[in-house]
Structure formats: C-alpha cells, structure tokens
Design a protein around this motif. Structure first.
Motif, PDB file in Angstrom:
ATOM      1  N   VAL A   7      22.540  92.939  31.931  1.00 13.13           N
ATOM      2  CA  VAL A   7      21.499  93.952  32.118  1.00 13.13           C
ATOM      3  C   VAL A   7      20.206  93.516  31.450  1.00 13.13           C
ATOM      4  O   VAL A   7      19.108  93.630  32.018  1.00 13.13           O
ATOM      5  CB  VAL A   7      21.960  95.317  31.578  1.00 13.13           C
ATOM      6  N   VAL A   8      20.317  93.007  30.217  1.00 11.38           N
ATOM      7  CA  VAL A   8      19.131  92.539  29.490  1.00 11.38           C
ATOM      8  C   VAL A   8      18.484  91.374  30.227  1.00 11.38           C
ATOM      9  O   VAL A   8      17.240  91.310  30.348  1.00 11.38           O
ATOM     10  CB  VAL A   8      19.511  92.123  28.053  1.00 11.38           C
ATOM     11  N   LEU A   9      19.289  90.455  30.756  1.00  6.46           N
ATOM     12  CA  LEU A   9      18.745  89.307  31.482  1.00  6.46           C
ATOM     13  C   LEU A   9      18.015  89.757  32.748  1.00  6.46           C
ATOM     14  O   LEU A   9      16.893  89.309  33.025  1.00  6.46           O
ATOM     15  CB  LEU A   9      19.874  88.345  31.846  1.00  6.46           C
ATOM     16  N   VAL A  10      18.648  90.657  33.504  1.00  3.52           N
ATOM     17  CA  VAL A  10      18.034  91.139  34.745  1.00  3.52           C
ATOM     18  C   VAL A  10      16.732  91.877  34.446  1.00  3.52           C
ATOM     19  O   VAL A  10      15.717  91.697  35.131  1.00  3.52           O
ATOM     20  CB  VAL A  10      19.013  92.043  35.518  1.00  3.52           C
ATOM     21  N   ALA A  11      16.744  92.735  33.408  1.00  2.00           N
ATOM     22  CA  ALA A  11      15.538  93.481  33.046  1.00  2.00           C
ATOM     23  C   ALA A  11      14.417  92.539  32.615  1.00  2.00           C
ATOM     24  O   ALA A  11      13.243  92.740  32.966  1.00  2.00           O
ATOM     25  CB  ALA A  11      15.861  94.479  31.931  1.00  2.00           C
ATOM     26  N   THR A  12      14.779  91.507  31.870  1.00  2.00           N
ATOM     27  CA  THR A  12      13.768  90.544  31.420  1.00  2.00           C
ATOM     28  C   THR A  12      13.174  89.784  32.595  1.00  2.00           C
ATOM     29  O   THR A  12      11.946  89.621  32.686  1.00  2.00           O
ATOM     30  CB  THR A  12      14.384  89.550  30.422  1.00  2.00           C
ATOM     31  N   LEU A 222       5.606  86.539  26.472  1.00  2.00           N
ATOM     32  CA  LEU A 222       6.198  87.262  25.345  1.00  2.00           C
ATOM     33  C   LEU A 222       7.608  87.741  25.688  1.00  2.00           C
ATOM     34  O   LEU A 222       8.524  87.626  24.857  1.00  2.00           O
ATOM     35  CB  LEU A 222       5.312  88.445  24.975  1.00  2.00           C
ATOM     36  N   MET A 223       7.780  88.256  26.892  1.00  2.00           N
ATOM     37  CA  MET A 223       9.116  88.692  27.313  1.00  2.00           C
ATOM     38  C   MET A 223      10.093  87.532  27.280  1.00  2.00           C
ATOM     39  O   MET A 223      11.240  87.675  26.804  1.00  2.00           O
ATOM     40  CB  MET A 223       9.062  89.289  28.721  1.00  2.00           C
ATOM     41  N   ALA A 224       9.651  86.403  27.803  1.00  2.00           N
ATOM     42  CA  ALA A 224      10.530  85.223  27.803  1.00  2.00           C
ATOM     43  C   ALA A 224      10.860  84.797  26.380  1.00  2.00           C
ATOM     44  O   ALA A 224      12.019  84.483  26.063  1.00  2.00           O
ATOM     45  CB  ALA A 224       9.862  84.075  28.557  1.00  2.00           C
ATOM     46  N   GLY A 225       9.859  84.796  25.497  1.00  4.46           N
ATOM     47  CA  GLY A 225      10.100  84.389  24.115  1.00  4.46           C
ATOM     48  C   GLY A 225      11.041  85.326  23.385  1.00  4.46           C
ATOM     49  O   GLY A 225      11.940  84.882  22.642  1.00  4.46           O
ATOM     50  N   LEU A 226      10.866  86.633  23.595  1.00  4.76           N
ATOM     51  CA  LEU A 226      11.741  87.599  22.943  1.00  4.76           C
ATOM     52  C   LEU A 226      13.179  87.468  23.442  1.00  4.76           C
ATOM     53  O   LEU A 226      14.138  87.583  22.661  1.00  4.76           O
ATOM     54  CB  LEU A 226      11.229  89.023  23.200  1.00  4.76           C
ATOM     55  N   TYR A 227      13.325  87.226  24.745  1.00  8.72           N
ATOM     56  CA  TYR A 227      14.684  87.064  25.271  1.00  8.72           C
ATOM     57  C   TYR A 227      15.347  85.827  24.663  1.00  8.72           C
ATOM     58  O   TYR A 227      16.506  85.882  24.227  1.00  8.72           O
ATOM     59  CB  TYR A 227      14.657  86.936  26.789  1.00  8.72           C
ATOM     60  N   VAL A 228      14.615  84.723  24.625  1.00 12.13           N
ATOM     61  CA  VAL A 228      15.194  83.487  24.080  1.00 12.13           C
ATOM     62  C   VAL A 228      15.568  83.680  22.611  1.00 12.13           C
ATOM     63  O   VAL A 228      16.642  83.254  22.167  1.00 12.13           O
ATOM     64  CB  VAL A 228      14.206  82.322  24.246  1.00 12.13           C
ATOM     65  N   TRP A 229      14.696  84.385  21.868  1.00  8.98           N
ATOM     66  CA  TRP A 229      14.965  84.547  20.436  1.00  8.98           C
ATOM     67  C   TRP A 229      16.167  85.459  20.186  1.00  8.98           C
ATOM     68  O   TRP A 229      17.081  85.095  19.451  1.00  8.98           O
ATOM     69  CB  TRP A 229      13.730  85.089  19.738  1.00  8.98           C
TER      70      TRP A 229
END
Length: 244
Positions: A7-12, A222-229
C-alpha cells in the motif's frame, strides 16, 4: 506487513506520478506562453494590417492576431461594457470595451480600450469616460476576444460583466461584430482619456510556471527519498543494529 508495504509503495508511486505530471504541465504552460510571446513579437514586426483586410471568420482571424493596425470609425458609446475583476499592475479594476463602427462598412469591432480602477467604496460606481463623437482613428493590435474568467452566475447584460461573448453581444447590440477585437495602444500626442494601457505581455509570468514546476518536481523527489529512507534504508540499519 507485506500488505502494508505494498500500500505504501503504491501510494508513493501514485504521488510521484501525479507531482511529476503536474511539473511537466507547468513546463508546458511556460512553453506555450513563450511561444505566444514570440508570435506576438514576430507579428508586431510585420506591416500594418489594412482595415479592409480584417478577417471575417474565426480561422482567418487567428492568423491576424497581434498584427498592428489602425481602425477608422465611430464609437458606439452606449454599448460600452466594463469587464470586472481585471488587474493591471496588480490593481483590481475593469477592462473597458467599446464597439467601434467601421467607416463605410456597416461592420464593427470590439475595442479593448484600456483599464480603469474599481471604486473602493462602491464597485458599481463607474467612471465617466471621454468618448469623442464623430469619426476617430484608433491604433492598436488585433487580438482574440477578451479572455474569459470563471463566473458563478449567469452571463450579465448590464454595463458591468465578468465576460463578453462576441456572438451574444452582437445579437444584443444589433451590431455586425467581426470575430476579433482590437487592443488599443497609446498613440503619440493623443489626448489622455484616463485609461491605462500597460497591457500585460503573455510571457510576463513565465517564471511563475518554472517556479511551480520546480516545487512539483521537488515534491516528487522528496516522496521518493522518504520512501527509500523509511522503507529501505532505515529497516536495513535497524536490522544491522539488532544483529550487532
């Protein structure tokens, strides 16, 4: 946990796709305005358009936009309208539009004569504009009809309006309006009529679109960075610390 991670991946990914698309759209808006400004500058260098050559249909009119010309005729002062919520130099007011009945043709052109400020105490109080009787010569450039703004109520029929539809205005006034308008420009040596004509250039706010595009792209990153972190790096670091 796997379901939550999906869900988090799809939302991101959805958020990144949306913000990236909005950034691209802002860049396209900037490109459109720059192209419009270039067309204006190029057509402004062309010879003046004779009054007799003004287009009588929409397709031909588009090829004449931004061409300079002089129109000779008589003002139809009784049909003057004030387009509300128009700004010039950051101040609210009205665009003044008056039809000009062309000499010897029986046809008319809606002239965007200039801008006047709104009365701060009573918005319905309109200024008295000097509109000379008899034949006049008006200098300016051919343009599309005045740009439309969103209006919440039905189209008005009084002197104060939000928008002006040339077809409906032609029926209302009984004038044979051509499918163009003339944006009046100040003529050297002409007497002042109290109207401001510092018309905005199409690309004057192009940097605004670049700024918005940067913000959307930055949000995407920023979304990509937050997901990776939070989804990749941080769990890996915690796992290593747990094994230590």
């Amino acid at each position: 946990m796997k379901g939550c991670a999906i869900v988090v991946l799809v939302a991101t990914l959805a958020g990144m796709a949306l913000t990236a698309r909005l950034g691209v759209w802002q860049l396209s808006r900037a490109a459109q305005k720059e192209a419009l400004q270039q067309a204006l500058d190029e057509r402004a260098k062309e010879p003046e358009l004779p009054m007799a050559a003004i287009a009588h249909d929409d397709q031909a009119a588009q090829a004449q936009h931004y061409r300079r010309t002089h129109l000779r005729g008589e003002w139809v002062a009784s049909a003057t309208v004030f387009l509300d919520n128009r700004q010039m130099n950051g101040r609210p007011g009205f665009y003044v539009v008056t039809p000009l009945k062309l000499g010897g043709t029986g046809e008319s052109v809606a002239v965007q004569r200039g801008w006047v400020p709104r009365d701060q105490l009573d918005r319905t109080r309109l200024p008295t504009l000097p509109t000379p009787a008899g034949e006049v010569v008006v200098a300016g450039h051919i343009a599309p009809p005045p740009s439309r703004l969103y209006e919440f109520s039905a189209a008005a029929s009084g002197p104060i309006r939000q928008n002006l539809d040339l077809g409906a205005f032609s029926v209302e006034t009984g004038l044979r309006l051509l499918p163009v308008s003339l944006v009046q420009e100040d003529a050297p040596g002409a007497a002042s009529d109290g109207l401001l004509r510092q018309w905005p250039r199409p690309a004057v706010d192009v940097h605004k679109h670049y700024g918005y595009a940067f913000q959307w792209f930055a949000l995407c990153v920023l979304m990509a960075g937050l997901y990776v972190w939070f989804q990749l790096v941080r769990p890996h670091v915690r796992a290593r610390q747990g094994r230590a």
